[in-house]
Design a protein around this motif. Structure first.
Motif: not given
Length: 746
Positions: A607-609, A384-392
């Motif tokens: 609090a992102l998806a 679950s930690r493989g992808d970077d989080t994109v902040v809108p």
């Protein structure tokens, strides 16, 4: 499974065994069922949802915006009432005209008047006309109400009783906070009544003003719900955008009169598409397979060998000495089987069969099943930690505006504090009694100060109100202003200073760092207040005073904010990516200090998806670890450990120790093995007659204990003396003597 032979069946009926939860089958079955339930929960929690929706961080920021805007209006109104109460404390030393001049020195008041309480006549006025008809019937209490001004603006009427039967009233314009830079949010603010009427608006852009009529029904609904507390409404999704309508009551935290108003904040945000993330079916299927394999492995290595040996043990202990014990497949049960076989051979008078030493341990099999589920939990979390989080971008703009509003609130609070001190200094003049009364009233009404006092020329404080001063004793400044005294030490010292009219003393008000922290808490994440040299002088959480800000993203954000509007950007850091927002505190005396508010929110905590998906994954992994630990403990303490303890006793029997009693301590299959081994041990020492039953004392444990009298040996009675010759028996002699058997027969 019960033994088939008569002796074994009779013995099995005498051996107590509990129900399912007390059996050796229960741990594996229950744990497997829990893992299957967790597999179903994994599908529910980790399966990406298909609908589009706004990020939770954006919704939360709008909710916080509405709450902070409503609180700002409520606090401004009650602070205005507090200013009048401070002036009312000095009314005995000032004429009505002088008192009104002091009120109008503060530019926030549009008009002021002194009203007679009984006749409601205006005794003196200043500025714009005060609407006496708007005053309530009861003028013995503080007044706080809204009015309509001639220019269609919303006004605020504030009043407080004076000691001599008069009332001091003033009017001000009630304005909504600035929505801040739009950033594509189409931000709007509405000041509403409880009936749903909109009485004031503020828009961040022309597009926001044009979009406002579309959400009018939601604004009315939110306005009617605002008196009950803060909340949130969502408009339908249109063109990949959705409007958020947040509301909150305009009330302050202090006791006293409150405004019956509400604030409604409207903003438009881009919705996310279907949640990105890996499907929950694959990890759920793997977990279900591991649960099934673990159940089979545990039954193969533990449950089946124990029950097979139990059948053999009952047959041998039941009297079938010709029945040879089978060799189990695991080490612990094989050692117990060797002990029973040794006793059987001794009773039968044959040579004991040497059993093959089993290499597989039941404990090892249990540990391997636990390791497999632990590895599953670790792999699920890592995946679950493989992808970077994109902040809108809408989230970035919203959090930037929150930081800007926190800086603006801090600016107004500090500048208003200085203005309050200047008003008190002018109102009190050289009257020390009036000054002391005003300071005491200000300390009660204003939470921004931690200490209020007067300083002589030599720096010695007097007339102290509140906590002990932190300011160093030095010669006070000769002009009004706000100052940061120290740049090192344990606690930053921030104070406002105003010279008194006598020219010899200075009024000092030290600002409360806890109050500054509450103001900074309007911004998200960890918020710090930095001075001109980027040293920390306040924060909404724990901090180290005067700690230097060394992060490149923070320093770059501060430089940009000092040149213009608030800024926000996602920056990299050794601990991971963070969203850093900066806003300079500009305007008034506080602007001279070049302070900057900086908020830092780790991207993983927004609090992102994607972050919500990771948190649910972590929850599933933790539940798997809890079930694994529960199952391992149940297997070890409920089955493996008692079996290994029984195996030690069986080893002693094989080595020739037939005198040590084996005590059954459990009501399950392992306890039955202990019963049978003890019967076989007794048969090996006392003969085959001991086989077939379990010795127990008669009666019940609930029977009452009976007291038996002790037997006492009595001395024999002396034989009766026979009368001699010539000796006559006296009359009545022997009347009570018991008759002998011959006399009785005659």
């Amino acid at each position: 499974m019960r033994a088939r032979s008569g002796g074994a069946a009779k013995l099995a009926e005498q051996v107590p065994e509990g129900g399912f939860l007390g059996s050796v089958r229960a741990p594996a079955t229950v744990v497997a069922a829990l893992f299957l339930i967790l597999a179903a929960l994994t599908v529910i929690l980790l399966e990406p949802h298909g609908e589009s929706r706004l990020p939770a961080a954006f919704r939360d920021s709008q909710q916080q915006f509405a709450v902070s805007a409503a609180r700002s209006i409520g606090v401004s109104a009650t602070r205005g009432l507090g200013d009048l109460r401070v002036l009312a404390a000095n009314s005995s030393a000032a004429k009505p005209d002088e008192l009104l001049d002091l009120v109008m020195d503060n530019r926030k008041w549009r008009g002021a008047a002194v009203v007679d309480r009984s006749t409601r006549a205006l005794l003196a006025t200043r500025g714009e006309q005060v609407p006496a008809q708007a005053l309530p019937t009861d003028l013995t209490r503080d007044v706080l109400t809204r009015i309509s001004e001639p220019n269609s603006e919303l006004g605020l009427l504030v009043g407080t009783p004076l000691p001599d039967g008069r009332v001091l009233v003033a009017t001000a314009t009630l304005r909504l906070p600035d929505p801040g830079p739009d950033g594509g949010l189409d931000q709007s603010l509405f000041l509403t009544t409880a009936a749903g009427e909109v009485i004031a608006t503020a828009h961040a852009s022309p597009d926001a003003a044009a979009m406002a009529p579309r959400v009018t029904p939601l604004v009315v609904e939110a306005a009617r719900a605002a008196p009950g507390g803060a909340g949130l409404l969502l408009a339908p999704v249109a063109d990949d955008a959705q409007q958020v309508v947040a509301y909150a009551p305009a009330a302050s935290a202090t006791d006293g009169p409150q405004l019956d108003l509400g604030v409604v904040a409207v903003a438009s945000g881009r919705v996310d598409g279907p949640t990105a993330g890996r499907s929950g079916w694959l990890p759920a299927a793997v977990l279900a397979v591991l649960a099934a394999l673990g159940l089979l492995a545990t039954r193969w290595a533990l449950t089946s060998p124990v029950h097979a040996l139990r059948d053999d043990a009952l047959r041998v202990a039941g009297g079938e000495v010709e029945h040879r014990v089978r060799t189990p497949r695991t080490a612990e049960t094989a050692r117990v089987a060797a002990g029973i076989e040794h006793c059987r051979a001794k009773v039968a008078g044959t040579a004991a069969r040497r059993m093959r030493r089993a290499r597989v341990s039941a404990l090892v099999v249990v540990l391997l099943t636990c390791v497999s589920t632990v590895l599953w939990a670790v792999l699920v979390v890592l995946a679950s930690r493989g992808d970077d989080t994109v902040v809108p971008e809408t989230v970035v703009s919203s959090l930037r505006n929150q930081t800007g509003r926190a800086a603006d609130t801090l600016r107004r609070s500090m500048n208003d504090g200085l203005a309050d001190l200047e008003t008190v200094a002018r109102a009190s003049g050289a009257n020390d009694k009036a000054l002391a009364t005003a300071l005491d009233r200000m300390s009660q009404d204003q939470v921004r100060y931690r200490s209020l006092y007067v300083v002589e020329r030599d720096g010695e404080p007097s007339m102290q109100v509140g906590r002990s001063p932190l300011r160093l004793r030095e010669r006070p400044p000769t002009s009004s202003g706000i100052r940061q005294q120290n740049s090192a030490g344990r606690v930053p010292v921030l104070f406002a200073h105003v010279p008194l009219p006598d020219g010899k003393r200075t009024l000092i008000g030290e600002f409360d760092l806890d109050h500054i922290g509450r103001v900074l808490d309007q911004a998200p994440g960890h918020v710090r207040l930095l001075d001109d040299d980027l040293r920390t002088i306040g924060a909404n959480e724990g901090y180290l005073a005067f700690e230097q800000a060394t992060e490149d993203g923070v320093r770059a954000g501060v430089d940009t904010a000092r040149r213009g509007d608030p800024t926000a950007a996602v920056t990299g850091a050794p601990g991971g990516q963070s969203l850093v927002a900066s806003a300079a505190v500009t305007g008034g005396e506080i602007g001279r200090l070049r302070w900057t508010v900086v908020s830092r929110s780790p991207v993983e905590e927004i609090a992102l998806a994607q972050n919500e998906h990771r948190q649910r994954t972590l929850l599933v992994a933790l539940l798997a670890l809890l079930i694994t630990g529960f199952g391992a403990g149940w297997h070890y303490f409920g089955v493996v450990r008692p079996l290994r303890r029984l195996a030690v006793s069986a080893d002693a029997v094989v080595e020739g120790d037939l005198d040590s009693v084996i005590y059954p301590q459990r009501h399950d299959a392992v306890g039955t093995l202990a019963f049978c081994l003890e019967i076989c041990r007794q048969a090996a020492t006392q003969g085959a007659g001991r086989l077939g039953e379990v010795r127990r004392p008669r009666g019940s444990a609930m029977d009452e204990t009976q007291y038996i009298r002790p037997i006492v040996d009595r001395a024999p009675e002396p034989a009766p003396r026979k009368p001699g010759p010539g000796r006559a028996r006296s009359k009545g002699a022997g009347k009570d003597r018991p008759k002998s058997r011959i006399e009785q027969r005659t």
